[in-house]
Design an enzyme around this catalytic site. Structure first.
Site, PDB file in Angstrom:
ATOM      1  N   SER A  31       0.819  -1.217   0.000  1.00  0.00           N
ATOM      2  CA  SER A  31       0.000   0.000   0.000  1.00  0.00           C
ATOM      3  C   SER A  31       0.849   1.262   0.000  1.00  0.00           C
ATOM      4  O   SER A  31       1.692   1.433   0.872  1.00  0.00           O
ATOM      5  CB  SER A  31      -0.847   0.065   1.275  1.00  0.00           C
ATOM      6  OG  SER A  31      -1.895  -0.819   1.198  1.00  0.00           O
ATOM      7  N   HIS A  62      -4.286   0.992  -5.293  1.00  0.00           N
ATOM      8  CA  HIS A  62      -3.470  -0.116  -5.807  1.00  0.00           C
ATOM      9  C   HIS A  62      -3.618  -0.159  -7.317  1.00  0.00           C
ATOM     10  O   HIS A  62      -4.714  -0.369  -7.814  1.00  0.00           O
ATOM     11  CB  HIS A  62      -3.958  -1.462  -5.262  1.00  0.00           C
ATOM     12  CG  HIS A  62      -3.602  -1.700  -3.835  1.00  0.00           C
ATOM     13  ND1 HIS A  62      -2.714  -2.672  -3.453  1.00  0.00           N
ATOM     14  CD2 HIS A  62      -4.000  -1.088  -2.708  1.00  0.00           C
ATOM     15  CE1 HIS A  62      -2.594  -2.644  -2.133  1.00  0.00           C
ATOM     16  NE2 HIS A  62      -3.368  -1.695  -1.665  1.00  0.00           N
ATOM     17  N   HIS A  84      -5.529  -9.315  -2.543  1.00  0.00           N
ATOM     18  CA  HIS A  84      -5.748  -9.605  -1.117  1.00  0.00           C
ATOM     19  C   HIS A  84      -6.900 -10.602  -0.927  1.00  0.00           C
ATOM     20  O   HIS A  84      -7.890 -10.568  -1.650  1.00  0.00           O
ATOM     21  CB  HIS A  84      -6.109  -8.320  -0.362  1.00  0.00           C
ATOM     22  CG  HIS A  84      -5.048  -7.281  -0.385  1.00  0.00           C
ATOM     23  ND1 HIS A  84      -4.962  -6.333  -1.381  1.00  0.00           N
ATOM     24  CD2 HIS A  84      -4.035  -7.026   0.472  1.00  0.00           C
ATOM     25  CE1 HIS A  84      -3.930  -5.550  -1.132  1.00  0.00           C
ATOM     26  NE2 HIS A  84      -3.343  -5.944  -0.021  1.00  0.00           N
ATOM     27  N   TYR A  86      -9.054 -10.503   1.438  1.00  0.00           N
ATOM     28  CA  TYR A  86     -10.288  -9.809   1.853  1.00  0.00           C
ATOM     29  C   TYR A  86     -11.094  -9.271   0.671  1.00  0.00           C
ATOM     30  O   TYR A  86     -12.237  -8.867   0.826  1.00  0.00           O
ATOM     31  CB  TYR A  86      -9.989  -8.677   2.850  1.00  0.00           C
ATOM     32  CG  TYR A  86      -9.097  -7.568   2.344  1.00  0.00           C
ATOM     33  CD1 TYR A  86      -9.552  -6.625   1.424  1.00  0.00           C
ATOM     34  CD2 TYR A  86      -7.795  -7.446   2.795  1.00  0.00           C
ATOM     35  CE1 TYR A  86      -8.736  -5.622   0.964  1.00  0.00           C
ATOM     36  CE2 TYR A  86      -6.963  -6.440   2.354  1.00  0.00           C
ATOM     37  CZ  TYR A  86      -7.439  -5.526   1.431  1.00  0.00           C
ATOM     38  OH  TYR A  86      -6.621  -4.539   0.965  1.00  0.00           O
ATOM     39  N   GLU A  87     -10.501  -9.257  -0.507  1.00  0.00           N
ATOM     40  CA  GLU A  87     -11.240  -8.799  -1.687  1.00  0.00           C
ATOM     41  C   GLU A  87     -12.248  -9.854  -2.146  1.00  0.00           C
ATOM     42  O   GLU A  87     -13.086  -9.567  -3.003  1.00  0.00           O
ATOM     43  CB  GLU A  87     -10.268  -8.483  -2.827  1.00  0.00           C
ATOM     44  CG  GLU A  87      -9.390  -7.276  -2.530  1.00  0.00           C
ATOM     45  CD  GLU A  87      -8.363  -7.024  -3.623  1.00  0.00           C
ATOM     46  OE1 GLU A  87      -8.729  -6.428  -4.644  1.00  0.00           O
ATOM     47  OE2 GLU A  87      -7.212  -7.446  -3.451  1.00  0.00           O
ATOM     48  N   ALA A 114       2.504  -2.442   4.070  1.00  0.00           N
ATOM     49  CA  ALA A 114       2.262  -1.476   5.140  1.00  0.00           C
ATOM     50  C   ALA A 114       1.639  -2.272   6.282  1.00  0.00           C
ATOM     51  O   ALA A 114       0.800  -3.140   6.041  1.00  0.00           O
ATOM     52  CB  ALA A 114       1.303  -0.401   4.659  1.00  0.00           C
ATOM     53  N   MET A 212      -2.474  -7.498   6.431  1.00  0.00           N
ATOM     54  CA  MET A 212      -3.475  -8.299   5.728  1.00  0.00           C
ATOM     55  C   MET A 212      -2.919  -8.969   4.469  1.00  0.00           C
ATOM     56  O   MET A 212      -3.664  -9.260   3.533  1.00  0.00           O
ATOM     57  CB  MET A 212      -4.674  -7.419   5.354  1.00  0.00           C
ATOM     58  CG  MET A 212      -5.289  -6.671   6.523  1.00  0.00           C
ATOM     59  SD  MET A 212      -6.594  -5.554   6.008  1.00  0.00           S
ATOM     60  CE  MET A 212      -6.834  -4.570   7.500  1.00  0.00           C
ATOM     61  N   SER A 213      -1.624  -9.203   4.439  1.00  0.00           N
ATOM     62  CA  SER A 213      -1.025  -9.791   3.221  1.00  0.00           C
ATOM     63  C   SER A 213       0.249 -10.536   3.577  1.00  0.00           C
ATOM     64  O   SER A 213       0.510 -10.842   4.738  1.00  0.00           O
ATOM     65  CB  SER A 213      -0.700  -8.660   2.223  1.00  0.00           C
ATOM     66  OG  SER A 213       0.332  -7.846   2.734  1.00  0.00           O
ATOM     67  N   ASN A 236       1.164   2.847  10.820  1.00  0.00           N
ATOM     68  CA  ASN A 236       0.316   3.337  11.920  1.00  0.00           C
ATOM     69  C   ASN A 236       0.550   2.455  13.135  1.00  0.00           C
ATOM     70  O   ASN A 236       1.070   1.345  13.011  1.00  0.00           O
ATOM     71  CB  ASN A 236      -1.177   3.252  11.514  1.00  0.00           C
ATOM     72  CG  ASN A 236      -1.572   1.837  11.164  1.00  0.00           C
ATOM     73  OD1 ASN A 236      -1.306   1.359  10.066  1.00  0.00           O
ATOM     74  ND2 ASN A 236      -2.184   1.147  12.097  1.00  0.00           N
ATOM     75  N   HIS A 248      -7.770   3.865   6.129  1.00  0.00           N
ATOM     76  CA  HIS A 248      -6.892   3.526   4.998  1.00  0.00           C
ATOM     77  C   HIS A 248      -6.147   4.771   4.506  1.00  0.00           C
ATOM     78  O   HIS A 248      -4.993   4.695   4.082  1.00  0.00           O
ATOM     79  CB  HIS A 248      -7.759   2.925   3.875  1.00  0.00           C
ATOM     80  CG  HIS A 248      -6.960   2.352   2.739  1.00  0.00           C
ATOM     81  ND1 HIS A 248      -6.000   1.377   2.910  1.00  0.00           N
ATOM     82  CD2 HIS A 248      -6.980   2.616   1.404  1.00  0.00           C
ATOM     83  CE1 HIS A 248      -5.470   1.071   1.725  1.00  0.00           C
ATOM     84  NE2 HIS A 248      -6.051   1.818   0.810  1.00  0.00           N
TER      85      HIS A 248
HETATM   86  N1  HPA Z   1      -3.788  -3.549  10.884  1.00  0.00           N
HETATM   87  C1  HPA Z   1      -3.894  -4.388   9.854  1.00  0.00           C
HETATM   88  N2  HPA Z   1      -3.397  -4.118   8.651  1.00  0.00           N
HETATM   89  C2  HPA Z   1      -2.762  -2.966   8.486  1.00  0.00           C
HETATM   90  C3  HPA Z   1      -2.619  -2.050   9.526  1.00  0.00           C
HETATM   91  C4  HPA Z   1      -3.156  -2.351  10.801  1.00  0.00           C
HETATM   92  O1  HPA Z   1      -3.071  -1.591  11.776  1.00  0.00           O
HETATM   93  N3  HPA Z   1      -1.933  -0.987   9.007  1.00  0.00           N
HETATM   94  C5  HPA Z   1      -1.656  -1.281   7.706  1.00  0.00           C
HETATM   95  N4  HPA Z   1      -2.168  -2.474   7.387  1.00  0.00           N
END
Ligand code: HPA
Length: 273
Positions: A31, A62, A84, A86-87, A114, A212-213, A236, A248
């Site tokens: 990301s 993306h 991903h 989740y898609e 990320a 998530m990847s 973050n 996001h």
């Molecule tokens: N959690 C899950 N996936 C993420 C996060 C998070 O805090 N930041 C970037 N991808």
């Protein structure tokens, strides 16, 4: 031939109609980090939509394409935008790009993402060398009939992230005066971010970053005996550690801020591989 390999070969045939480029390193940009693909010596790019049977990315920010080119002398294929779970794709589709890049010729996989940091020494903006992962919260991408042409039924996972490649990344970061932390990445399915209780659990399990990847991609690459390395960019602080709700946009803004440093590092490391 098994159904997975058949689909990979169908995609490969489609790619080969457009380019005969043979990459050595496959790089997946997470990301907000996709711009790096525009900074290399591009030989060819192919949108995922041009490849029959290839899953399409649906996440804002993306791009969905393979970029072929050179970083210094190293021939690379870059995924600008990943697929991903989740898609809504099956796990087999999520990892198809990895198998396809191996079929194109890549023997090294460089993963980036990320991720949320969990406060244990990790701050927003940090880079984390992935030394190991926790995969048990997502379906294993090797479930189902094993296709022996791809790899063995029960692959060893005791050293997924190649020690020599880790050394290269650490050397590149020290040459560029970039601080590189090290830690364990844990993959959850998303798309919802975690609750504070889930983050406390992830920390207790020994993870330093959550996302998530990446992990499922590393598993299939390891199955095919690729050499693997990965860097998480801490975009973050995770839920409960961060005082504000996650979004996001925050992840993307943080990625923009770290992008120059991150890009320089990835380019330097790949030129040394
Ligand atoms: N959690 C899950 N996936 C993420 C996060 C998070 O805090 N930041 C970037 N991808």
């Amino acid at each position: 031939m098994g159904v997975v390999l058949e689909r990979v070969n169908q995609c490969l045939a489609c790619v080969r109609e457009k380019t005969d480029f043979v990459p050595r390193v496959a790089l997946i940009l997470g990301s907000g980090l996709g711009e790096l693909a525009e900074q290399i010596e591009i030989v060819k790019s192919i949108d995922y939509s041009e490849i029959d049977g290839f899953p399409q990315s649906t996440v804002a920010g993306h791009k969905g394409r393979f970029v072929f080119g050179y970083i210094e002398k190293t021939p690379v294929v870059i995924m600008q935008g990943r697929v991903h779970y989740y898609e809504g794709y099956s796990m087999e589709e999520v990892v198809l790009p990895i198998r396809l890049m191996r079929a194109m010729g890549a023997t090294t996989l460089f993963l980036t993402n990320a991720a949320g940091g969990m406060g244990n020494g990790f701050q927003c903006g940090d880079l984390m060398l992935i030394t190991d992962h926790i995969a048990c919260f997502v379906p294993n991408p090797l479930l189902g009939k094993n296709e022996d042409e791809l790899g063995t039924r029960f692959p060893d996972m005791s050293e997924v992230y190649d020690k020599d490649l880790q050394e290269v990344i650490l050397k590149a970061s020290s040459e560029l005066d970039i601080t590189m932390k090290e830690g364990v990445y844990l993959q959850l399915t998303g798309p919802s971010y975690e609750t504070p209780a889930e983050i406390r659990m992830c920390k207790m399990l020994g993870a330093s970053a959550v996302g998530m990847s990446t992990v499922v991609e590393a598993i299939v690459a390891n199955h095919m005996k690729m050499k693997i390395c990965g860097i998480s960019f801490i975009s973050n602080l995770a839920a409960g550690i961060n005082e504000t709700p996650l979004c996001h946009e925050e992840v993307k803004a943080a990625a923009d801020a770290v992008a120059p440093k991150f890009q320089a590092l990835v380019k330097r490391a790949i030129s040394m591989m």
